[in-house]
Design an enzyme around this catalytic site. Structure first.
Site, PDB file in Angstrom:
ATOM      1  N   LYS A 191       0.870  -1.177   0.000  1.00 49.70           N
ATOM      2  CA  LYS A 191       0.000   0.000   0.000  1.00 49.70           C
ATOM      3  C   LYS A 191       0.908   1.229   0.000  1.00 49.70           C
ATOM      4  O   LYS A 191       1.419   1.644   1.033  1.00 49.70           O
ATOM      5  CB  LYS A 191      -0.904   0.006   1.237  1.00 49.70           C
ATOM      6  CG  LYS A 191      -2.257   0.707   1.036  1.00 49.70           C
ATOM      7  CD  LYS A 191      -2.150   2.199   0.752  1.00 49.70           C
ATOM      8  CE  LYS A 191      -1.909   2.991   2.007  1.00 49.70           C
ATOM      9  NZ  LYS A 191      -1.859   4.475   1.733  1.00 49.70           N
ATOM     10  N   GLY A 244       6.111   5.270   8.928  1.00 53.14           N
ATOM     11  CA  GLY A 244       5.312   6.484   8.920  1.00 53.14           C
ATOM     12  C   GLY A 244       5.271   7.109  10.295  1.00 53.14           C
ATOM     13  O   GLY A 244       6.174   6.902  11.117  1.00 53.14           O
ATOM     14  N   SER A 245       4.223   7.840  10.577  1.00 53.37           N
ATOM     15  CA  SER A 245       4.150   8.584  11.829  1.00 53.37           C
ATOM     16  C   SER A 245       3.862   7.673  13.018  1.00 53.37           C
ATOM     17  O   SER A 245       3.270   6.599  12.875  1.00 53.37           O
ATOM     18  CB  SER A 245       3.057   9.648  11.742  1.00 53.37           C
ATOM     19  OG  SER A 245       1.767   9.059  11.780  1.00 53.37           O
ATOM     20  N   THR A 246       4.266   8.131  14.197  1.00 52.40           N
ATOM     21  CA  THR A 246       4.025   7.370  15.418  1.00 52.40           C
ATOM     22  C   THR A 246       2.535   7.238  15.695  1.00 52.40           C
ATOM     23  O   THR A 246       2.063   6.179  16.125  1.00 52.40           O
ATOM     24  CB  THR A 246       4.725   8.051  16.602  1.00 52.40           C
ATOM     25  OG1 THR A 246       6.143   8.012  16.379  1.00 52.40           O
ATOM     26  CG2 THR A 246       4.419   7.343  17.909  1.00 52.40           C
ATOM     27  N   GLY A 249       1.174   4.550  13.557  1.00 47.89           N
ATOM     28  CA  GLY A 249       1.708   3.282  14.019  1.00 47.89           C
ATOM     29  C   GLY A 249       0.942   2.736  15.209  1.00 47.89           C
ATOM     30  O   GLY A 249       0.632   1.535  15.285  1.00 47.89           O
ATOM     31  N   GLU A 267       8.337   1.346  11.872  1.00 49.34           N
ATOM     32  CA  GLU A 267       9.427   2.329  11.878  1.00 49.34           C
ATOM     33  C   GLU A 267       8.744   3.683  11.821  1.00 49.34           C
ATOM     34  O   GLU A 267       8.191   4.075  10.803  1.00 49.34           O
ATOM     35  CB  GLU A 267      10.370   2.116  10.693  1.00 49.34           C
ATOM     36  CG  GLU A 267      11.662   2.916  10.814  1.00 49.34           C
ATOM     37  CD  GLU A 267      11.689   4.135   9.933  1.00 49.34           C
ATOM     38  OE1 GLU A 267      11.395   5.242  10.464  1.00 49.34           O
ATOM     39  OE2 GLU A 267      11.996   4.007   8.738  1.00 49.34           O
ATOM     40  N   CYS A 302      13.081  10.520   8.196  1.00 48.87           N
ATOM     41  CA  CYS A 302      12.771  10.055   9.547  1.00 48.87           C
ATOM     42  C   CYS A 302      13.971  10.171  10.481  1.00 48.87           C
ATOM     43  O   CYS A 302      13.812  10.415  11.683  1.00 48.87           O
ATOM     44  CB  CYS A 302      12.256   8.619   9.504  1.00 48.87           C
ATOM     45  SG  CYS A 302      13.362   7.467   8.656  1.00 48.87           S
TER      46      CYS A 302
END
Length: 502
Positions: A191, A244-246, A249, A267, A302
């Protein structure tokens, strides 16, 4: 097509390139089931490049079914390791043949300089080759038993892996995810970010050309709250890999708990400290590296070295050197190989960066350079390299991930103070330190709360070492043989043996 191109060459190629806009499901390119599309936009010009199939839960269900069928048939999961290796090496060859086109797609899609995109292509191709070569070199184990039994430890593929990748390094992050997952024998559903889907769809064409079995690799363009959520909640997806972003996640981990307890490898965000001690060698070279650590890829990295911690005895001189190097790293046309920085990926991120800059000024940080939008191309989204000095750990720009070309400079007097500042963060993805004192290097490296530490360099490493973080930067590891381990399952086989006749 792989000859070195100049600015005019890249502009000409951009006028000729054609985009695949459909999803790749079951070895066919298809429109989204609902017929929906979304625009992908060149942030350097504001031009709409194409309208892409916007997949949702219905498309995800079909893709998962194809992936599961392929896994159960064993077309890939039980294919001889040597044959899987051949097909993956063939894919790497095709990527090499089309590397200029692939680099161009990432540059047009998310605004990064084409020279940077070419570097990403080298990393992506190297990743596929590394994992291909690893396939027939990963062994199981024989347990140390007595004569009455034989204990085997086997490695098997997990099944269906969904990989959700970010927009800042579109194809390189894709390779980091799909390389080990495919090498381990899994079926993979990719995706891509809705901000940068073009190279993933071109990659699907190359996978098809390489001759991969049906359903082994599929691409599902769409949004996180539709296609991504559906994959995360699927009862038939065995593993979810995400960069991606926390915040996202955390949400994906909740979805895993609400469904089938699928493995989730993350990550996530970073606010990486880059520590410069007064005994470092060649102050100007270190300053150049410190500037590149935050301004490379427009700061949309990142592991960007966004927190620069400088020993106060050299701070004034060092910051002046950083400012001088920042001046040479201004944004320009992403299609110009001489541009160090390109455009910000979209208007949302562009406004977010400018809002953080305004907040830094309001909270009392000293704006030394930049801080404004610039316009090397009319209609584009560009932000000048920005440096704040006098930042404290209470300021927003010193704590939150900006994901843009904004550097926050802190001062410190002692090693303990540097460590306190460096570790005072929710994140732990990367850290750097510059010193000639080997005892200090070993002490500080061990005490930094980070998944990776760069000593007298920034962002060093290759495919042989793992990449990932601790704390709220995530839990998984990309690259190296450790990533292969994440995409395989251990199975114990205990065989009782008849006693030897006497």
């Amino acid at each position: 097509m792989n000859a070195k191109l100049n600015h005019a060459d890249w502009k000409a190629l951009a006028g000729e390139v054609r985009f695949e806009t459909r999803a790749f499901i079951g070895n066919r390119f298809v429109d989204a089931a609902a017929g929906e599309t979304f625009a992908t936009i060149n942030p350097a010009t504001g031009e709409t490049l194409a309208r892409i199939a916007s997949c949702d839960a219905a498309d995800a269900e079909v893709a998962v079914r194809h992936a599961r069928d392929a896994y159960e048939r064993g077309d890939w999961s039980r294919l001889a390791p040597g044959r899987r290796k051949q097909l993956m090496l063939r894919l790497a060859e095709l990527m090499e043949q089309h590397k200029n086109e692939l680099a161009l797609l990432d540059t047009l899609d998310m605004g990064k300089p084409v020279t940077s995109s070419l570097g990403d292509m080298a990393g992506a191709i190297g990743c596929i080759r590394y994992n291909a070569e690893s396939i027939d070199k990963v062994y199981g184990e024989v347990a140390p038993t007595g004569e009455e039994a034989l204990g085997l430890v086997l490695r098997e593929p997990l099944g269906v892996v969904a990989s959700i990748v970010p927009w800042n390094f579109p194809l390189m992050m894709t390779a980091w995810k799909i390389g080990p997952a495919l090498a381990a024998g899994n079926s993979v559903i990719l995706k891509p970010s809705e901000k940068s889907p073009l190279s993933a769809l071109r990659l699907a064409q190359l996978v098809q050309e390489a001759g991969f079995p049906e359903g082994v690799f599929q691409v599902l363009p769409g949004f996180g709250h539709t296609a991504g959520k559906a994959l995360a909640l699927s009862m038939d997806v065995d593993c979810l890999s995400f960069t991606g972003s926390t915040g996202v996640g955390k949400q994906l981990m909740q979805y895993a708990g609400q469904s089938n307890l699928k493995r989730v490898y993350l990550e996530c965000g970073g606010k990486s400290p880059n520590i410069v001690f007064a005994d470092c060698k060649d102050l100007d070279a270190v300053a150049s590296n410190a500037a590149a650590a935050i301004f490379h890829n427009q700061g949309e990295v990142c592991i960007a070295g966004s927190r620069l911690l400088v020993e106060n005895s050299i701070r004034e001189e060092f910051v002046e050197r950083v400012l001088a190097h920042a001046e040479t790293m201004q944004p320009g046309d992403p299609l110009n190989p001489d541009s160090f920085m390109g455009a910000i990926v979209d208007e949302t991120q562009y406004k977010r960066i400018l809002d953080y800059i305004r907040q830094g000024v309001e909270e009392g940080a000293h704006l030394r350079t930049g801080g404004e939008a610039v316009s090397p191309i009319e209609g584009g989204l560009f932000v000048a390299p920005t440096v704040f000095d006098g930042v404290t750990d209470q300021m927003t720009i010193g704590r939150e991930e900006i994901f843009g070309p904004v550097l926050a400079v802190f001062g410190f007097d002692t090693e303990e103070e540097a460590l306190r500042l460096a570790n005072d963060s929710d994140y732990g993805l990367a850290a750097g330190l510059w010193s000639q004192d080997i005892d200090r290097i070993m002490r500080v490296s061990r005490r930094l709360q980070s998944g990776q530490v760069f000593v007298n360099n920034w962002a060093g490493g290759d495919m042989t070492v793992p990449f990932g973080g601790v704390k709220q930067s995530g839990n998984g590891r990309d690259k190296s043989h450790h990533s292969l381990e994440e995409y395989s399952e251990l199975k114990t086989v205990w065989m009782a043996l008849s006693p030897a006749s006497r």
